[in-house]
Design a protein around this motif. Structure first.
Motif, mmCIF file in Angstrom:
data_model
loop_
_atom_site.group_PDB
_atom_site.id
_atom_site.type_symbol
_atom_site.label_atom_id
_atom_site.label_comp_id
_atom_site.label_asym_id
_atom_site.label_seq_id
_atom_site.Cartn_x
_atom_site.Cartn_y
_atom_site.Cartn_z
ATOM 1 N N ARG A 94 0.849 -1.200 0.000
ATOM 2 C CA ARG A 94 0.000 0.000 0.000
ATOM 3 C C ARG A 94 0.886 1.252 0.000
ATOM 4 N N TRP B 258 1.617 3.440 -3.050
ATOM 5 C CA TRP B 258 0.475 4.198 -3.575
ATOM 6 C C TRP B 258 0.022 5.297 -2.624
ATOM 7 N N LEU B 259 0.471 5.223 -1.371
ATOM 8 C CA LEU B 259 0.095 6.260 -0.407
ATOM 9 C C LEU B 259 1.042 7.457 -0.467
ATOM 10 N N CYS B 260 2.225 7.260 -1.058
ATOM 11 C CA CYS B 260 3.188 8.372 -1.157
ATOM 12 C C CYS B 260 2.588 9.482 -2.009
ATOM 13 N N GLU C 268 -8.126 2.836 -4.909
ATOM 14 C CA GLU C 268 -8.691 4.150 -5.242
ATOM 15 C C GLU C 268 -7.644 5.074 -5.872
ATOM 16 N N VAL C 269 -6.393 4.937 -5.435
ATOM 17 C CA VAL C 269 -5.354 5.824 -5.968
ATOM 18 C C VAL C 269 -5.099 5.502 -7.437
ATOM 19 N N TYR D 149 -7.875 6.847 -9.481
ATOM 20 C CA TYR D 149 -7.786 8.306 -9.601
ATOM 21 C C TYR D 149 -6.730 8.716 -10.625
ATOM 22 N N TYR D 150 -5.531 8.123 -10.549
ATOM 23 C CA TYR D 150 -4.455 8.507 -11.474
ATOM 24 C C TYR D 150 -4.849 8.213 -12.918
ATOM 25 N N LYS D 151 -5.480 7.039 -13.141
ATOM 26 C CA LYS D 151 -5.881 6.707 -14.513
ATOM 27 C C LYS D 151 -6.941 7.691 -15.001
#
Lengths: 178, 300
Positions: free
Chosen positions: A57, A60-62, A100-101, A104-106
């Motif tokens: 995780r 992707w949290l960075c 979710e990250v 969001y990025y896509k």
């Protein structure tokens, strides 16, 4: 190439400089949510623990706040290594450790392809539709609308030049071994 | 110096009041900026997370446009855009192979790209203090207003990339706000992260990070938080309801852009500065603390 070399090539970092002082973990504002703390990500990369890093995780949290990078006494940029790990995870077809990250990025880059720029209202609306949280922020959206801060998309859309560049970048990248 | 201006996507959308106040401030200080034509999004963290090359080519596209249009510096009010410009420029400068790849993607050379700068840096170097001294509005006395300056992540961090101000204890905004007449308080959260785009993905993280900032601002005795980034502003201004629940304390603290506060001190109208566009309305505070008829709610 072994896993560490791949991350180093993508991030331009020499991770062997890391002496595990863990200052990156201490200063990271998102560490409290991470499964592997930043210093553990660095060490895991050096140990070749590919699956553990790419499925974490943490990467992707960075949010690239760069606190770790600023404070690293060895001049390493852990945020760049996290970014390299995200790229490798996607290349390997893995589901992002924080789903979710990834969504969001896509969605963000898809939105860019329309007009070269982001249209924030549609970015958020589509993200909410995809993630099934459409009604989460409606009271806030209403307040923003009343204040004239939600605008319709700018027409005509002018994304063609950006889309051409996008295709060239991805085509070149696919030709490179990772 | 010929300054190009890159508003970025936020300033054209949800953060338009940052754009309004920035332009009004430059105009009243007689600093000429020219809009960058044909710009695109900087890509933020999304483009580099999906493709290494796209993540570099996207910000550099804008620097190439700026060079073509003859700008010597590109003024970038969003500190996230600013970071991606400077970081991408540094990467292609240091890595020749990467530079050739990006040149191929952009179908052009990357020689002599102009640097991107934050308006805080522009105002510091253009001597805001001297320029504004004769223009401060006597009807707008800010000396009773206590504020903390919140810089967030990328105005000075990482120092090796940003090359401006102190990465752990920046002073540029403090000095500008002080020269506008307000009391600037010291506090330990100047460069902590607000959670940025996680506001849209995991608002709980933003609430957790921002509650620390509000606690710090309250402990310092601040009336308002002054910011210099659209994302910091959105997170601090729009999440106060949830943060109030988390802090078990009713919170209604105005959050303003530095450009709004400086413009206010120079006598620009609140409407032109977009002060009425915030979720937490700063006007009652400004009228109480800084109006001509302090405490009487008279619009100066």
């Amino acid at each position: 190439m072994v896993f560490r070399d791949q991350i180093e090539a993508l991030s331009g970092q020499n991770l062997n400089l890391c002496f595990q002082c863990s200052k990156c973990s201490a200063g990271c504002p998102l560490a409290y949510e991470m499964d592997l703390k930043p210093a553990q990500v660095m060490h895991s990369i050096r140990l070749g623990r590919r699956d553990s890093v790419l499925n974490s995780r943490a990467i992707w949290l960075c949010v690239a706040c760069e606190t770790c990078t600023e404070r690293c006494p060895q001049g390493v940029d852990p945020a760049a290594a996290m970014n390299a790990a995200r790229l490798m995870a996607l290349r390997a077809g893995l589901e992002p450790g924080v789903r979710e990250v990834g969504v969001y990025y896509k969605g963000f880059v898809t939105n860019m392809r329309m007009n070269g720029k982001i249209h924030d209202a549609s970015l958020v609306a589509i993200n909410r539709l995809v993630s099934g949280r459409l009604f989460d922020e409606l009271p806030l959206a209403w307040k923003l609308l009343l204040r004239g801060r939600i605008k319709p998309p700018p027409l005509p859309l002018r994304g063609a030049r950006f889309r051409r560049m996008y295709r060239r970048a991805l085509a070149r990248e696919m030709d490179q071994p990772l | 110096m010929k300054y190009g201006y890159y508003p970025g996507c936020s300033l054209e959308g949800i953060s338009l009041e940052y754009d309004m106040s920035m332009r009004a401030l430059f105009e009243s200080l007689e600093i000429t900026i020219e809009d960058l034509q044909d710009w695109i999004c900087c890509g933020t963290l999304a483009a580099p997370s999906l493709s290494h090359l796209l993540g570099l080519a996207t910000p550099i596209w804008n620097l190439v446009r700026a060079r073509e249009q003859g700008h010597e510096q590109l003024v970038t009010p969003c500190s996230a855009c600013l970071y991606h410009f400077k970081n991408a420029a540094k990467q292609v400068e240091e890595n020749h192979g990467l530079r050739m790849e990006v040149e191929a993607v952009l179908e052009g050379n990357l020689d002599d790209l102009p640097p991107a700068i934050h308006p805080l840096q522009l105002l510091s170097s253009e001597g805001f203090g001297e320029r504004s001294r004769d223009h401060l509005s006597p009807q707008r006395d800010l000396s009773d207003l206590k504020v903390v300056c919140y810089y967030g992540c990328h105005i000075s961090r990482p120092a090796e990339v940003m090359g401006f101000d102190d990465p752990e204890n920046p002073q540029s905004m403090d000095q500008l706000v002080r020269s506008a007449g307000a009391q600037v308080l010291d506090w330990p959260y100047k460069v902590d992260c607000c959670g940025a785009h996680f506001s849209l993905i995991r608002p709980d993280i933003v609430v957790e990070l921002c509650q620390k900032l509000f606690r710090g601002a309250l402990d310092a005795g601040a009336d308002a938080i002054i910011v210099a980034c659209p994302m910091c502003h959105a997170n601090l201004d729009t999440r106060q309801g949830a943060i109030s629940e988390r802090l078990e304390q009713e919170l209604e603290m105005p959050v303003m852009y530095f450009s709004q506060l400086l413009g206010y001190a120079l006598g620009l109208s609140p409407k032109r500065l977009g002060l009425q566009k915030h979720i937490v309305d700063p006007l009652p505070l400004m009228l109480e603390k800084c109006g001509a008829g302090k405490g009487q709610g008279v619009v100066p």
